[in-house]
Motif scaffolding. Structure first.
Motif, PDB file in Angstrom:
ATOM      1  N   PRO A 199       0.841  -1.210   0.000  1.00  0.00           N
ATOM      2  CA  PRO A 199       0.000   0.000   0.000  1.00  0.00           C
ATOM      3  C   PRO A 199       0.868   1.250   0.000  1.00  0.00           C
ATOM      4  CG  PRO A 199      -0.744  -1.586   1.646  1.00  0.00           C
ATOM      5  CD  PRO A 199       0.576  -2.077   1.157  1.00  0.00           C
ATOM      6  N   LEU A 200       0.296   2.347  -0.423  1.00  0.00           N
ATOM      7  CA  LEU A 200       1.019   3.617  -0.415  1.00  0.00           C
ATOM      8  C   LEU A 200       1.347   4.038   1.011  1.00  0.00           C
ATOM      9  CD1 LEU A 200      -0.921   5.770  -3.050  1.00  0.00           C
ATOM     10  CD2 LEU A 200       1.320   4.705  -3.324  1.00  0.00           C
ATOM     11  N   THR A 201       2.485   4.674   1.185  1.00  0.00           N
ATOM     12  CA  THR A 201       2.854   5.217   2.488  1.00  0.00           C
ATOM     13  C   THR A 201       2.040   6.469   2.787  1.00  0.00           C
ATOM     14  OG1 THR A 201       4.579   6.621   1.572  1.00  0.00           O
ATOM     15  CG2 THR A 201       5.205   4.352   2.156  1.00  0.00           C
ATOM     16  N   ALA A 202       2.111   6.905   4.032  1.00  0.00           N
ATOM     17  CA  ALA A 202       1.391   8.121   4.422  1.00  0.00           C
ATOM     18  C   ALA A 202       1.873   9.328   3.616  1.00  0.00           C
ATOM     19  CB  ALA A 202       1.566   8.371   5.915  1.00  0.00           C
ATOM     20  N   ASP A 203       3.201   9.437   3.407  1.00  0.00           N
ATOM     21  CA  ASP A 203       3.724  10.573   2.644  1.00  0.00           C
ATOM     22  C   ASP A 203       3.233  10.530   1.196  1.00  0.00           C
ATOM     23  OD1 ASP A 203       5.045  11.551   4.842  1.00  0.00           O
ATOM     24  OD2 ASP A 203       6.981  10.679   4.310  1.00  0.00           O
ATOM     25  N   SER A 204       3.203   9.330   0.603  1.00  0.00           N
ATOM     26  CA  SER A 204       2.748   9.214  -0.779  1.00  0.00           C
ATOM     27  C   SER A 204       1.271   9.556  -0.903  1.00  0.00           C
ATOM     28  CB  SER A 204       3.007   7.800  -1.305  1.00  0.00           C
ATOM     29  OG  SER A 204       4.394   7.536  -1.385  1.00  0.00           O
ATOM     30  N   VAL A 205       0.472   9.124   0.085  1.00  0.00           N
ATOM     31  CA  VAL A 205      -0.950   9.473   0.070  1.00  0.00           C
ATOM     32  C   VAL A 205      -1.124  10.977   0.169  1.00  0.00           C
ATOM     33  CG1 VAL A 205      -3.073   9.361   1.440  1.00  0.00           C
ATOM     34  CG2 VAL A 205      -1.845   7.266   0.885  1.00  0.00           C
ATOM     35  N   GLY A 206      -0.350  11.627   1.033  1.00  0.00           N
ATOM     36  CA  GLY A 206      -0.440  13.077   1.155  1.00  0.00           C
ATOM     37  C   GLY A 206      -0.127  13.778  -0.156  1.00  0.00           C
ATOM     38  N   LEU A 207       0.936  13.326  -0.841  1.00  0.00           N
ATOM     39  CA  LEU A 207       1.304  13.927  -2.121  1.00  0.00           C
ATOM     40  C   LEU A 207       0.237  13.658  -3.176  1.00  0.00           C
ATOM     41  CD1 LEU A 207       3.407  15.420  -3.806  1.00  0.00           C
ATOM     42  CD2 LEU A 207       4.545  13.224  -4.207  1.00  0.00           C
ATOM     43  N   LEU A 208      -0.301  12.432  -3.202  1.00  0.00           N
ATOM     44  CA  LEU A 208      -1.350  12.095  -4.166  1.00  0.00           C
ATOM     45  C   LEU A 208      -2.589  12.946  -3.942  1.00  0.00           C
ATOM     46  CD1 LEU A 208      -2.600  10.376  -6.375  1.00  0.00           C
ATOM     47  CD2 LEU A 208      -3.074   8.612  -4.662  1.00  0.00           C
ATOM     48  N   LEU A 209      -2.959  13.144  -2.684  1.00  0.00           N
ATOM     49  CA  LEU A 209      -4.128  13.966  -2.387  1.00  0.00           C
ATOM     50  C   LEU A 209      -3.921  15.402  -2.861  1.00  0.00           C
ATOM     51  CD1 LEU A 209      -4.976  12.676   1.198  1.00  0.00           C
ATOM     52  CD2 LEU A 209      -6.437  12.451  -0.809  1.00  0.00           C
ATOM     53  N   GLU A 210      -2.743  15.947  -2.633  1.00  0.00           N
ATOM     54  CA  GLU A 210      -2.483  17.320  -3.060  1.00  0.00           C
ATOM     55  C   GLU A 210      -2.578  17.451  -4.578  1.00  0.00           C
ATOM     56  OE1 GLU A 210       0.958  19.138  -1.471  1.00  0.00           O
ATOM     57  OE2 GLU A 210       0.252  19.036   0.607  1.00  0.00           O
ATOM     58  N   ARG A 211      -2.066  16.446  -5.279  1.00  0.00           N
ATOM     59  CA  ARG A 211      -2.119  16.506  -6.749  1.00  0.00           C
ATOM     60  C   ARG A 211      -3.543  16.295  -7.258  1.00  0.00           C
ATOM     61  NH1 ARG A 211       3.302  12.919  -8.287  1.00  0.00           N
ATOM     62  NH2 ARG A 211       4.829  14.495  -7.671  1.00  0.00           N
ATOM     63  N   VAL A 217      -3.157  19.790   1.452  1.00  0.00           N
ATOM     64  CA  VAL A 217      -4.086  19.052   2.302  1.00  0.00           C
ATOM     65  C   VAL A 217      -3.570  19.121   3.731  1.00  0.00           C
ATOM     66  CG1 VAL A 217      -5.145  16.802   2.763  1.00  0.00           C
ATOM     67  CG2 VAL A 217      -4.715  17.515   0.415  1.00  0.00           C
ATOM     68  N   GLU A 218      -4.443  19.495   4.642  1.00  0.00           N
ATOM     69  CA  GLU A 218      -4.061  19.599   6.057  1.00  0.00           C
ATOM     70  C   GLU A 218      -3.519  18.254   6.550  1.00  0.00           C
ATOM     71  OE1 GLU A 218      -5.053  19.243  10.364  1.00  0.00           O
ATOM     72  OE2 GLU A 218      -6.605  18.772   8.910  1.00  0.00           O
ATOM     73  N   SER A 219      -2.446  18.294   7.338  1.00  0.00           N
ATOM     74  CA  SER A 219      -1.713  17.078   7.712  1.00  0.00           C
ATOM     75  C   SER A 219      -2.603  16.061   8.409  1.00  0.00           C
ATOM     76  CB  SER A 219      -0.528  17.439   8.619  1.00  0.00           C
ATOM     77  OG  SER A 219       0.380  18.263   7.949  1.00  0.00           O
ATOM     78  N   THR A 220      -3.423  16.523   9.344  1.00  0.00           N
ATOM     79  CA  THR A 220      -4.293  15.587  10.057  1.00  0.00           C
ATOM     80  C   THR A 220      -5.291  14.936   9.108  1.00  0.00           C
ATOM     81  OG1 THR A 220      -4.074  16.860  12.095  1.00  0.00           O
ATOM     82  CG2 THR A 220      -5.948  15.378  11.940  1.00  0.00           C
ATOM     83  N   THR A 221      -5.808  15.704   8.165  1.00  0.00           N
ATOM     84  CA  THR A 221      -6.732  15.151   7.175  1.00  0.00           C
ATOM     85  C   THR A 221      -6.036  14.123   6.301  1.00  0.00           C
ATOM     86  OG1 THR A 221      -8.104  17.134   7.136  1.00  0.00           O
ATOM     87  CG2 THR A 221      -8.160  15.736   5.177  1.00  0.00           C
ATOM     88  N   GLY A 222      -4.824  14.431   5.838  1.00  0.00           N
ATOM     89  CA  GLY A 222      -4.075  13.476   5.035  1.00  0.00           C
ATOM     90  C   GLY A 222      -3.789  12.200   5.800  1.00  0.00           C
ATOM     91  N   GLY A 230      -5.951   2.779   4.143  1.00  0.00           N
ATOM     92  CA  GLY A 230      -4.913   1.761   4.227  1.00  0.00           C
ATOM     93  C   GLY A 230      -3.897   1.869   3.109  1.00  0.00           C
ATOM     94  N   GLY A 231      -3.786   3.034   2.471  1.00  0.00           N
ATOM     95  CA  GLY A 231      -2.869   3.197   1.351  1.00  0.00           C
ATOM     96  C   GLY A 231      -3.400   2.617   0.059  1.00  0.00           C
ATOM     97  N   ASN A 232      -4.685   2.253   0.038  1.00  0.00           N
ATOM     98  CA  ASN A 232      -5.337   1.686  -1.137  1.00  0.00           C
ATOM     99  C   ASN A 232      -5.904   2.826  -1.980  1.00  0.00           C
ATOM    100  OD1 ASN A 232      -7.659   0.659  -2.719  1.00  0.00           O
ATOM    101  ND2 ASN A 232      -7.111  -1.287  -1.783  1.00  0.00           N
ATOM    102  N   VAL A 233      -5.433   2.950  -3.223  1.00  0.00           N
ATOM    103  CA  VAL A 233      -5.777   4.111  -4.037  1.00  0.00           C
ATOM    104  C   VAL A 233      -7.281   4.168  -4.324  1.00  0.00           C
ATOM    105  CG1 VAL A 233      -5.326   5.313  -6.202  1.00  0.00           C
ATOM    106  CG2 VAL A 233      -3.478   4.097  -5.050  1.00  0.00           C
ATOM    107  N   LEU A 234      -7.891   3.027  -4.626  1.00  0.00           N
ATOM    108  CA  LEU A 234      -9.318   3.035  -4.946  1.00  0.00           C
ATOM    109  C   LEU A 234     -10.155   3.408  -3.732  1.00  0.00           C
ATOM    110  CD1 LEU A 234      -9.601  -0.083  -7.260  1.00  0.00           C
ATOM    111  CD2 LEU A 234      -9.641   2.315  -7.915  1.00  0.00           C
ATOM    112  N   TRP A 235      -9.779   2.876  -2.588  1.00  0.00           N
ATOM    113  CA  TRP A 235     -10.503   3.247  -1.363  1.00  0.00           C
ATOM    114  C   TRP A 235     -10.311   4.724  -1.072  1.00  0.00           C
ATOM    115  CZ3 TRP A 235      -9.980  -1.013   2.941  1.00  0.00           C
ATOM    116  CH2 TRP A 235     -10.429  -2.236   2.427  1.00  0.00           C
ATOM    117  N   LEU A 236      -9.096   5.203  -1.300  1.00  0.00           N
ATOM    118  CA  LEU A 236      -8.809   6.619  -1.068  1.00  0.00           C
ATOM    119  C   LEU A 236      -9.686   7.488  -1.958  1.00  0.00           C
ATOM    120  CD1 LEU A 236      -6.908   8.692   0.340  1.00  0.00           C
ATOM    121  CD2 LEU A 236      -5.416   8.490  -1.659  1.00  0.00           C
ATOM    122  N   GLN A 237      -9.810   7.126  -3.221  1.00  0.00           N
ATOM    123  CA  GLN A 237     -10.637   7.914  -4.118  1.00  0.00           C
ATOM    124  C   GLN A 237     -12.099   7.901  -3.680  1.00  0.00           C
ATOM    125  OE1 GLN A 237     -11.190   6.596  -8.193  1.00  0.00           O
ATOM    126  NE2 GLN A 237     -11.074   8.706  -8.903  1.00  0.00           N
TER     127      GLN A 237
END
Length: 915
Positions: A199-211, A217-222, A230-237
């Motif tokens: 799964p994507l790391t927390a930092d990668s999820v934060g960067l993906l959300l910003e893009r 994106v506020e850190s707590t929200t990210g 869980g770092g799952n891109v489809l669930w994240l979307q």
């Protein structure tokens, strides 16, 4: 039972995957898999045809990675054949590959001949004219998704193709699911390489959300979205789409934030519900108890549901264990399980579960610090308001854990249940610290003082004064209230404690004569109690800090830390102390320690859910980054802090934040943003933090003027502000403002006074300021290099870069070209770590062939201003601006404003400054 550490997400293969179809995330930016992509490219571009098996949890992004691989650097010249396997085709021989095979299947009696014939037909369809692989054509690529669903015939054909090595094969499969035997044989035999995609790391999820969201994106929200996905891109979307649709994920002041509970959305909730909906009544009850109460002690949960049910939760992969010291805790295996269970739980069952949880934890003696507040919250949710003492105790503990929303609800319930004056006092505390200062004052003012014992009156007076000071911005009223109480109370220790608190408030106001008098009154007791001592030490370290004695202030702070038990009459005294600790560390040259303090306190605020605390500590992280010269990082922290604090008036920090952020924007060259922030800072200015108003509001204007090319005016403004700080007797800020003029290249009015301030204080950076001023005033390039080494060692990279630029200019004027180049190179290296700094000294080093006026025009043109706007800013004619621009283009080789902007911000010219 599986164990995990607190705040972790189970690895992708440890949970039973949710099955079903989610909205495609292929339109989202490809983010967080760049390293994996680089690792895979050689496998598909090497001389030999290769078989790659990429595994990972459902929705983790396997297919997206393969598509990027085949469409990008590993794109084959030959044809790509695709074949998704499904549950339906699994029951049909060669069903997954049917569309790729010859229409009439060959009638052969031997299976091996059949596979060869099918392989030849497939390769021919792919355009491979030489089935033996000896021709010049590149090998085609066969891509198959969900290989674990292949029928046996298709899997056998894959093995045959892999052995023949006629084509490259790229497969994806879900981890934790059995593969067809033939595919396993490929891996075992060395014909295929298997790689697991985590799964994507927390930092990668934060960067993906910003893009994906197009903004920060506020850190707590990210962090929250990472945990829930869980770092799952489809669930994240799915979470992002549901949140934006429901209005709980919104753009606040340019920062994306979650406002309210996270909504999984209909589709994702349906998938989770299908996963947990088949549970028997006993197991579902256990899961619902966990959803309402997690984390629960394993002994408590076992007592509630029985060991067999607990084992079944573990067997089904619904529960995860973690350790908290010696205590074993249980949580649901994924945060989404709890969200969906809470959403779908009937109200009557929720109330019953909450009663059971409250009773179970009370039976254990409520050993954890948060237990009283949790039990009180469950009592509220169950509709049981019959025990005012319990509700009041729970409200008190909720304040200590900084859950002010829960504290208000509990205190109101305690008042309604007959909790009396104690309940009303706790309600006032919770309202005040929750940012509702006016309501808090109404409650405070309605408390009858005459019927209370003196110790209770003492507590009420201090709490009301704290609310007046922190939330209502009425420092004079707060001090007057304490002074009247000191005169009216008879108990000497109580009077001394009120005097000590006055000393603290007066120190933050920089009202030193009244501060001294209050300290003297508080010290008249021969044996002051802990409440008096901590307040006096607090006041004293503020005094020492403002007077430039940061080492003394730190010693006082560190000696006071063990005195705080968390049970002080002013609940947030410890939070204020930690804020001062981070501030003093930042200005004592201990930037690593300051950063560690701010990061640790931010994590504490996030874990406790204290929103205002998260904003405050983001601000302090930004302050540390600005002291380091990491300007883009400072901007990020301050923007996020502003978004978090915009709806909270508890601490009066907004004006300070906006003022310091304005300095950062001016140093980055964005004068429009800096001026807007400074205007907002003046509107948000408070009287309760007077000792910080000088640096926050008076430092920004000189930097803005300097960024607009009006350096002489900037120096005059800085000197005037420094004189104001001297009149207020705040030497620390006087030194900052005087040193600003040195950074702008004008040390004449500052050097002597900075030397005196360095001698009076013990802050290491004051000595560096004095050394820098003396070196520049004496035109001593070697001494400037010693000063820059000191700044560099202290982590103050922008200060060091400016000193290096000034040294380069002095060496150049002396004809010492080698030393000038060496100093300029040092400036360039330091500036690279300053994330886009555009201060006058740095720009002088990066544009050595320009005059000061040409450099001012170039900077404003690069920022996008028209010639008319530049002329108005500099007080010259438009023709003069155009003439300067013509010379700038000729000297730099730039062909326009855009190229000039790139040159000024990213590419050093390599020469020394001549200014």
């Amino acid at each position: 039972m599986r164990h995990r550490t607190a705040d972790s997400v189970p690895p992708g293969g440890s949970l039973r995957p949710l099955t079903g179809s989610l909205t495609s995330a292929h339109s989202w930016p490809f983010t967080g898999r760049e390293d994996a992509l680089r690792e895979l490219v050689p496998l598909l571009t090497g001389p030999e045809p290769y078989v790659l098996l990429l595994t990972g949890p459902a929705g983790v992004g396997k297919t997206r990675l393969v598509r990027e691989l085949l469409a990008g650097p590993a794109r084959p010249v030959a044809r790509v054949l695709t074949a998704p396997a499904t549950e339906s085709t699994r029951r049909i021989p060669f069903g997954a590959l049917a569309h790729l095979l010859p229409e009439p299947l060959p009638a052969t009696g031997g299976r091996s001949n059949l596979l060869r014939a099918l392989a030849d037909g497939l390769l021919a369809a792919a355009g491979d004219t030489d089935p033996d692989g000896t021709g010049p054509e590149p090998a085609p690529v066969l891509q198959i998704d969900d290989t674990h669903l292949l029928d046996e015939g298709s899997a056998a054909l894959l093995l045959h193709l892999a052995v023949r090595r006629n084509l490259r094969i790229v497969l994806t499969a879900r981890s934790g699911t059995p593969l067809p035997d033939a595919v396993d044989a490929m891996v075992r035999g060395g014909y295929a390489q298997r790689l697991e995609l985590p799964p994507l790391t927390a930092d990668s999820v934060g960067l993906l959300l910003e893009r994906a969201l197009g903004g920060p994106v506020e850190s707590t929200t990210g962090h929250l979205l990472w945990r829930y996905s869980g770092g799952n891109v489809l669930w994240l979307q799915q979470l992002v789409e549901a949140g934006t649709a429901a209005g709980t994920l919104t753009d606040t002041a340019g920062v994306w934030q979650c406002k309210g509970p996270l909504d999984p959305g209909t589709e994702l909730s349906g998938l989770v519900e299908r996963r947990i909906g088949r549970l028997g009544p006993a197991v579902r009850r256990a899961a619902e108890l966990l959803a309402l109460g997690e984390p629960l002690g394993s002994a408590e949960l076992e007592h509630l549901v029985g060991p067999a049910v607990l084992d079944e939760l573990d067997h089904l992969g619904l529960a995860a264990g973690e350790n908290d010291g010696r205590r074993a805790l249980v949580r649901l295996a994924h945060p989404l399980y709890g969200e969906v269970l809470r959403q779908r739980m009937p109200a009557h069952r929720r109330r019953r579960h909450c009663r059971e949880l409250a009773d179970a934890v009370r039976r254990t003696g409520m050993r954890r610090r948060a237990d009283p507040a949790r039990v009180g919250g469950w009592r509220l949710a169950s509709g049981d308001h019959s025990d005012p003492a319990l509700l009041l105790s729970a409200a008190d503990h909720a304040v200590l854990t900084m859950d002010f929303t829960l504290a208000v609800d509990l205190a109101r319930a305690a008042c309604e249940a007959g909790g009396g004056i104690p309940a009303r006092r706790v309600l006032a505390i919770a309202l005040g610290h929750g940012g509702q200062g006016i309501q808090a004052e109404e409650v405070h003012s309605g408390l009858p003082q005459s019927v209370l014992p003196e110790r209770e009156q003492l507590r009420s007076l201090q709490l009301r004064a704290a609310n007046m000071y922190l939330t209502l911005d009425r420092p004079a009223d707060a001090v007057d209230l304490l002074r009247r109480g000191e005169e009216e109370l008879r108990d000497e220790e109580a009077r001394a404690e009120l005097a000590a608190l006055q000393a603290l408030l007066l120190a933050v106001q920089a009202d030193w004569p009244r501060y001294t008098a209050a300290v003297e009154r508080a010290r008249r007791r021969h044996r002051p109690g802990p409440g008096i001592r901590i307040r006096l030490q607090y006041a004293e370290w503020v005094h020492e800090f403002c007077h430039g004695r940061t080492e003394s202030a730190l010693a006082l702070l560190e000696s006071a830390l063990p005195m705080l038990s968390g049970e002080d009459d002013i609940p947030m005294l410890a939070a204020g102390l930690m804020g001062w600790l981070g501030t003093v560390q930042a200005y004592a040259g201990r930037l690593d320690e300051a950063g560690a303090t701010a990061a640790a306190e931010y994590r504490r605020a996030r874990e406790s859910g204290w929103v205002a605390g998260q904003g405050i500590w983001q601000f302090y992280l930004g302050r540390v980054a600005a002291r380091r010269g990491a300007l883009q990082t400072a901007r990020k922290h301050m923007r996020e802090a502003c978004a978090v604090l915009r709806d909270d008036s508890t601490w009066g920090q907004e004006g300070l934040l906006l003022g310091e952020w304005a300095v950062v924007e001016a140093q980055l060259g964005d004068t429009a943003a800096a001026e807007s922030l400074l205007d907002r800072a003046h509107l948000a200015r408070v009287e309760s933090y007077r000792c910080f108003q000088v640096p926050a509001l008076r430092t920004a204007q000189p930097w803005i003027l300097a960024a607009r090319g009006r350096r002489a005016e900037a120096v005059r403004q800085a000197l005037l502000a420094a004189e104001g700080a001297r009149e207020q007797t705040i030497p620390l800020w006087e030194a900052e403002l005087l040193h600003l003029t040195v950074r702008l290249g004008q040390p004449a009015g500052a050097a002597t006074r900075l030397a005196a301030l360095a001698a009076e204080g013990d802050a290491p950076h004051l000595a560096l300021y004095a050394e820098h001023a003396a070196a520049l005033g004496a035109r001593d390039a070697a001494a400037l290099e010693r000063a820059l080494a000191g700044f560099d060692a202290a982590g103050m990279r922008l200060h060091a870069a400016e000193a290096a630029a000034q040294a380069a200019g002095l060496w150049s004027r002396r004809g010492e070209d080698t030393r000038a180049q060496r100093a300029a190179d040092r400036c360039h290296r330091l500036t690279a770590a300053c994330e886009g700094a555009m201060t006058p000294a740095v720009l002088a080093c990066w544009t050595p062939g320009l005059t000061d006026r040409e450099r001012d025009v170039a900077r404003l043109a690069a920022a996008g201003h028209t010639s008319r706007e530049i002329a108005a800013a500099l007080g010259v004619s438009v023709r003069t601006v155009d003439n300067h621009l013509h010379r700038v283009y000729r000297k730099t080789g730039a062909t326009g404003r855009l190229q000039l902007a790139t040159m000024l911000t990213t590419t050093p010219t390599g020469g020394a400054s001549d200014s």
